[in-house]
Design a protein around this motif. Structure first.
Motif: not given
Length: 381
Positions: A52, A154-158, A192, A194, A199-200, A203, A206
């Motif tokens: 994070d 790439w967004f996991s949630s937003t 977001t 991400d 960690s992201t 991806r 990003n």
């Protein structure tokens, strides 16, 4: 004349060099491990190398010549901000007090908001509001240069944003990234984290998007508070975590739950006594239970029930507690029977009161008679 060095002395010098080499290797490995070990930290911590954290992005920005200054307080962030600077405000659990948000709102320079909460958005980007998220394909679908150069992300949630009436907003990635002009300041909001966390970051595009947005100015002020500031007893409410458009939904759900509770609720009246519709004699109850034991061949349970009932009646007459030791019970019963001239064999009494379960139905009948004899003799003593 040439002096010769003894072999023992030569071997000693060799071992000293080997030992020194091993010590240097171990020391170098320890230093390398310490320098490369992950450093824990909170969300968007610029020094944290955990999933994070944001150490990777900060290192990339500094390698590209961006002057990144980390502000630990809101007042320091406002003081460092100025013309041709970008103030990055990362939403953490420690950013919610109104005084801090007011200080940041008064800061000069452009603004980049990372995953702002409802209260942060209202204070720093009042011309934005949350929008329903329809789709998130990862394509920019806008004319913003930073997003066009980054391409697919790439967004996991937003969260998605939109502008108030009359506000011209550039929207990218389905509203996850928006930008508008507020007087002399450019405000950019991304729903977001991400694209900036370790960690992201790698991806899709990003890293490119994070570099383009955070590195758009030669000087970046990074503010993502990792500790509480000011008075910790502020007036934060759970409603601050609910987006504006969901307030009516939550209110309707509460009303529906209240109506269902009133509909299903039952008023408890006074207690009343009712007569039993059928009176069952004790003998019929005993006979019915015996038939159940017999049908299931539960001789062990029947014997245990008989012995338990007998002991419950015998122990008070013998002056013993309910949890008396079996040996004490056998001794008391034997003494009582001996005084009356009955069968006072301790082994027989032990077998009757605490022996194994009967193997046949006839043994069960004999056990019942033996228990009855013991109880009758003790009762008449």
């Amino acid at each position: 004349m040439t002096a010769t060095v003894p072999a023992t002395l030569r071997r000693g010098r060799t071992w000293r060099w080997v030992a020194l080499g091993i010590v240097l290797i171990v020391l170098l490995a320890a230093i390398t491990t310490w320098l490369t070990a992950p450093r824990d930290g909170g969300l968007l911590d610029p020094d944290a190398t955990g999933p994070d954290g944001a150490h990777a992005l900060v290192a990339l920005l500094r390698d590209q010549g961006v002057d990144v200054e980390v502000a630990s307080t809101a007042s320091e962030a406002a003081r460092l901000s100025g013309p041709n600077t970008l103030l990055l405000v990362g939403q953490t659990y420690n950013l919610w007090e109104e005084d801090l948000l007011t200080t940041l709102a008064d800061a000069s320079g452009d603004l980049l908001l990372i995953n702002p909460s409802a209260r942060t958005r209202e204070a720093l980007a009042p011309k934005l509001e949350y929008a329903p998220q329809t789709s998130l394909t990862g394509e920019p679908d806008c004319d913003l240069r930073e997003a066009q150069q980054a391409g697919t992300v790439w967004f996991s949630s937003t969260y998605a944003f939109e502008g108030d009436d009359g506000v011209e907003v550039t929207s990218c990635y389905g509203g996850a990234l928006v930008r508008y002009r507020d007087g002399g300041r450019t405000v950019t909001a991304v729903g977001t984290t991400d694209f900036v966390t370790n960690s992201t970051l790698l991806r899709e595009g990003n890293a490119a998007l994070a570099m383009n947005l955070a590195g758009s100015h030669p000087r970046l002020i990074w503010y993502a508070p990792q500790e509480m500031e000011g008075d910790h007893t502020g007036s934060a409410h759970i409603t601050d975590l609910i987006p504006d458009r969901f307030n009516w939904i939550v209110l309707q759900l509460c009303l529906a739950v209240l109506l269902v509770a009133l509909w299903q609720g039952r008023r408890l009246g006074p207690l009343v006594s009712e007569r039993l519709p059928v009176v069952v004699r004790a003998s019929e109850t005993v006979e019915g239970r015996g038939r159940l034991y017999r049908s299931h061949r539960a001789r062990d349970q029947a014997a245990a029930a008989l012995r338990t009932a007998t002991l419950q009646r015998l122990l008070p007459r013998l002056g013993l507690a309910a949890n008396a030791d079996p040996s004490a019970v056998v001794a008391a019963v034997t003494q009582n029977l001996a005084q009356r001239g009955g069968d006072s064999d301790p082994l027989s009494v032990q077998h009757t009161l605490f022996g194994p379960a009967p193997a046949t139905d006839d043994d069960l009948v004999h056990l019942a008679h033996a228990l009855d004899d013991i109880e009758r003799q003790v009762a008449h003593s």
